[in-house]
Design an enzyme around this catalytic site. Sequence first.
Site, PDB file in Angstrom:
ATOM      1  N   ASP A 148       0.840  -1.199   0.000  1.00 58.96           N
ATOM      2  CA  ASP A 148       0.000   0.000   0.000  1.00 58.96           C
ATOM      3  C   ASP A 148       0.872   1.245   0.000  1.00 58.96           C
ATOM      4  O   ASP A 148       2.026   1.196  -0.430  1.00 58.96           O
ATOM      5  CB  ASP A 148      -0.941  -0.032   1.223  1.00 58.96           C
ATOM      6  CG  ASP A 148      -2.311   0.546   0.917  1.00 58.96           C
ATOM      7  OD1 ASP A 148      -2.376   1.701   0.483  1.00 58.96           O
ATOM      8  OD2 ASP A 148      -3.319  -0.153   1.112  1.00 58.96           O
ATOM      9  N   HIS A 219      -3.843   6.222   2.717  1.00 57.77           N
ATOM     10  CA  HIS A 219      -4.542   5.006   2.303  1.00 57.77           C
ATOM     11  C   HIS A 219      -4.044   3.772   3.049  1.00 57.77           C
ATOM     12  O   HIS A 219      -4.824   2.963   3.563  1.00 57.77           O
ATOM     13  CB  HIS A 219      -4.382   4.835   0.793  1.00 57.77           C
ATOM     14  CG  HIS A 219      -5.225   3.764   0.185  1.00 57.77           C
ATOM     15  ND1 HIS A 219      -4.833   2.441   0.156  1.00 57.77           N
ATOM     16  CD2 HIS A 219      -6.431   3.814  -0.431  1.00 57.77           C
ATOM     17  CE1 HIS A 219      -5.767   1.717  -0.466  1.00 57.77           C
ATOM     18  NE2 HIS A 219      -6.745   2.535  -0.824  1.00 57.77           N
ATOM     19  N   SER A 536     -11.307  -0.635  -1.622  1.00 59.02           N
ATOM     20  CA  SER A 536     -10.071  -0.600  -0.834  1.00 59.02           C
ATOM     21  C   SER A 536     -10.349  -0.828   0.640  1.00 59.02           C
ATOM     22  O   SER A 536      -9.491  -1.309   1.381  1.00 59.02           O
ATOM     23  CB  SER A 536      -9.369   0.755  -0.994  1.00 59.02           C
ATOM     24  OG  SER A 536      -8.656   0.820  -2.195  1.00 59.02           O
TER      25      SER A 536
END
Length: 767
Positions: A148, A219, A536
Site C-alpha cells: 500500500d 490510504h 479498498s
Amino acid sequence: MATHLTLYVCLISLIIPPFISILAQSDNYIIHMDLSSMPKAFSSPHSWYLATIASILDDTKAPTTTAATSTISKLIYGYGNVIHGFSASLSPSEIEAVKTSPGYVSSYRDMPLRVDTTHSSQFLGLNSVSGVWPVANYGRDIIIGLVDSGIWPESKSFDDDGMTKIPSRWKGECEIGAQFNSSMCNKKLIGARFFNKGLLAKFPNLTISVNSTRDTDGHGTHTSSTAAGNYVEGVSYFGYAPGTARGIAPRARVAMYKAFWDEGSYMSDFLAAIDQAIADGVDVMSLSFGIDGIPLYEDPIAIATFAALEKGIFVSTSAGNEGPLLKSLHNGTPWVLTVAAGTIDRKFSANLTLDNGITVTGSSLYPGNSTSSTLIFMNTCHDFKELKKIGNKIVVCEDKNDSLAKQVYNVKNVNVTGGIFITNNTDLEFFIQSTFPAVFLNLQNGKIVLDHVKTSGNPKGTMEFQGTSLGTRPAPKVASYSSRGPSQACPFVLKPDLMAPGSLILASWPQKIPVVTDLNSVGQLFNNFNILSGTSMSCPHAAGIAALLKAAKPEWSPAAIRSAMMTTSYSTDNTFSPIQDIGNGKPATPLAIGAGHVDPNKALDPGLVYDLNTEDYVNLLCALHYTTKQIHAITRSSSYVCSNPSLDLNYPSFIVFSLIAFFNANDSQSDLNTVKEFQRTLTNVGERMTTYVSKLSPTEGLKVRVVPEKLVFTERYEKQSYKLEIEGPRLMKEMVVYGSLSWVEVGGGKHVVRSPIVATSISSEPL
C-alpha cells in the site's frame, strides 16, 4: 464531589417537584406505525405522528406547557426510511394510550447502546463471547501483509499493548528511511519496507519527498488499521461515529510494504513488494489495488499471488470502483478472494430545525459546527448567477431530473451559509461528505421544509451536525461504485466472490495529512481517524476475517478459507429482503455481490468446503488456451503439464454463458436448449457422520438438476462429488438469471452450504 452533586440534585427537586416527577416517570420509546392507516387529512407522516402524540398527552404535564410545545418536545425523531413511525419521550400512561391509537403496530423502550467505531466489526457479528473472535484469539500471531502507500507508525492503532512476543518464524524487518527508524516497529507493527526502484529507474532524476515506509497519502494507514488495528478508545470523525476503534483481527500483526508513491507507482515495485512479503513469512495479504484490462499472464498481481498461493498465503483483493458497469471488475484472478463493497447499518445525519419548532433529519457528514440563517428556496439551484446574489442565507434546492451533482457544485462555489438538498436519490455516499454546511433530505422531510419556506414570511433554520445512528435499515446494500463481474481475465469463474463492509468506514489516519483540504472558511482539517469508502476498504475487512479463520483453522488451505467465507455468506439484508443494489435500486445479482455478504462467525464452521490445489488452477490455465510460455509466466515453472485441461474449476460458485457464443448465430438449431455440466467435490470439515441433501432455488428460464441429490460423509475430511446440470436456451433473452444451490445438513444439522448460480448472455470471451 459526589456529595456536592447529590445535594445539587436534591435542591432542584425541592424547587420544581411536579416537573421532576414527570421526568422520573417518562422514558423514550420507539413506536412503529402502519403508514397505510394514515388519514388522508394529514399532509405527511410527520404531521400524523405529531397529532398522535398530541392526542395522548398526559394531563399531569406541567401546567405552564402548551399542548403544541409539549407535543414537539416529546417527539424525538420521525422516521421515514428505517421504519414507519417515530420515537418519543412518554409517560407510562401515554405509552399505553399510544397503543390504542389508530395505525399503531408495536413499540418498545429505547435501549442504551455502546457505540463502537469501525462499527463494521459489530455489524459483522464479531463479539467477545462467542464465534470466531474468542476461538481465533482475535487473530493472535497471524501476520497480515499489506502492499500500500505506507503506514503512520505513531498511530495508536499500531500500539502493541496486549500483544505477545513476535513469532520466531518472522523473517521481516523494519527498514530505516526518511522520518522512519527501526524503533518505530514493535510487536504490532512488525515489518516496514519500501519499494521504489522501478519508479526511480523510470525517472532517474526524481526526488522522493519522503523516501521510507512512512505514509504520505493515508490510504495504507487506513487499510492496515481496518484489517488489524489495535483497540483505540474515544475516537470519532469530528463527532461522527464516536466510540472505540478496532481492526477485524485486533491481535494480528501488521507488515507494511510501501509501493504506492505520491510521485508515481510502477508494476515492478509491486512485484518486489509481494515477493518480499512472501519471503518474510506473511500469512495473509491485503491488496487494495488492481490493474484493468490485461490477461492473467500479464497481470503482476495475478502472477505474484500465484506464488503466494503455493506458499499457503491467503490473498484478499479489491474488486475495483468502476461500478455499476458490468465487466468492470479487476482482480478476477481465480486463486485470490475478490471483494465487493457494501454498506453497514450506520447512518450519519444532521438535523434542520425550523423556526416553527419542527425538526427534520437528513444525511450529512459535514465536519463543521452548527449554523443558522434565513432559508431561501432556489428551485433546482441551476442558475449560478442568481445563487451568487443570495449572500449569507441557507439555500434550499429541489432535485429534479437527477440534477443533484450540479446543485451541490453550484452551492459549493457561491458564498452562502449552507445548502438544503431535497432529493429521492439514495446514492448519497459521496455527496454527504461535503466541505460546506449541507443536509440532504428525502422527499417526505423535504416537503415539510418546502411548505414552511413557501408559507412563512421570513423562514429561518438551524443546521446541527454530527449525528450517528446504528441499526438503520435496509443494510447491507451493495455500493454503486463497487465493480461488477464477470471477470474479463477469467470469465468462467464467477467474480466477485463476496461482499464486505466498504462504505463510510472509519479507521486510522496520519496526524499530519489533512482529512479535509478545502473546508469553507477554514481550509484544512486534521484528525487521527478518517472516513473513507471503496473496495479498498472492503478488501482489508475480508483479509482480517481470513486472518481470524487461519488462526482458528491453521490446517485449512487458502481455497478452503475462501470457500468457508463464500458458502456461509448471506444474500438477504436486515429486513429479510434480498440485498439491494444502490446502483439500480433492484435486488443485487451475484455479478455485484458474489455469494453474498460475508459472515465471519458462520465461516468458522462451514460444514463442507470446496478445496483446490495449484494443479487445478494450472488445468484451468490450460483450458484458457494459454501457451506454455504464458503458463510459465504465471507458475514460474515448466514442470506443470496440461494433463487435464478444464474450465470447470472446483469453485464454490457457478456461471454459465449463453452458449450461442459457441455456435453460428445463423444456425437453425440456435433456438434449441443445450446443457452445461459442472463437476464439484466437497470436503467434510465438520462432524464425522453427516448427510447433506441438495436444495435448489428457482432459476427463471433454466432447468437445474443435481446428481446425486444426497451426499453421505462417514468421516472427517472425506470427499464426495456431485454433478450440476443447467439446461437452457443457447441464446438467452435476459442479461442475467441467477439462483443458488444449497447443501443442507439433515437431522437437525446447522450447516447450509450455499453456492450462487448465474446464467448470463454477456460475452464470455476472455482477454
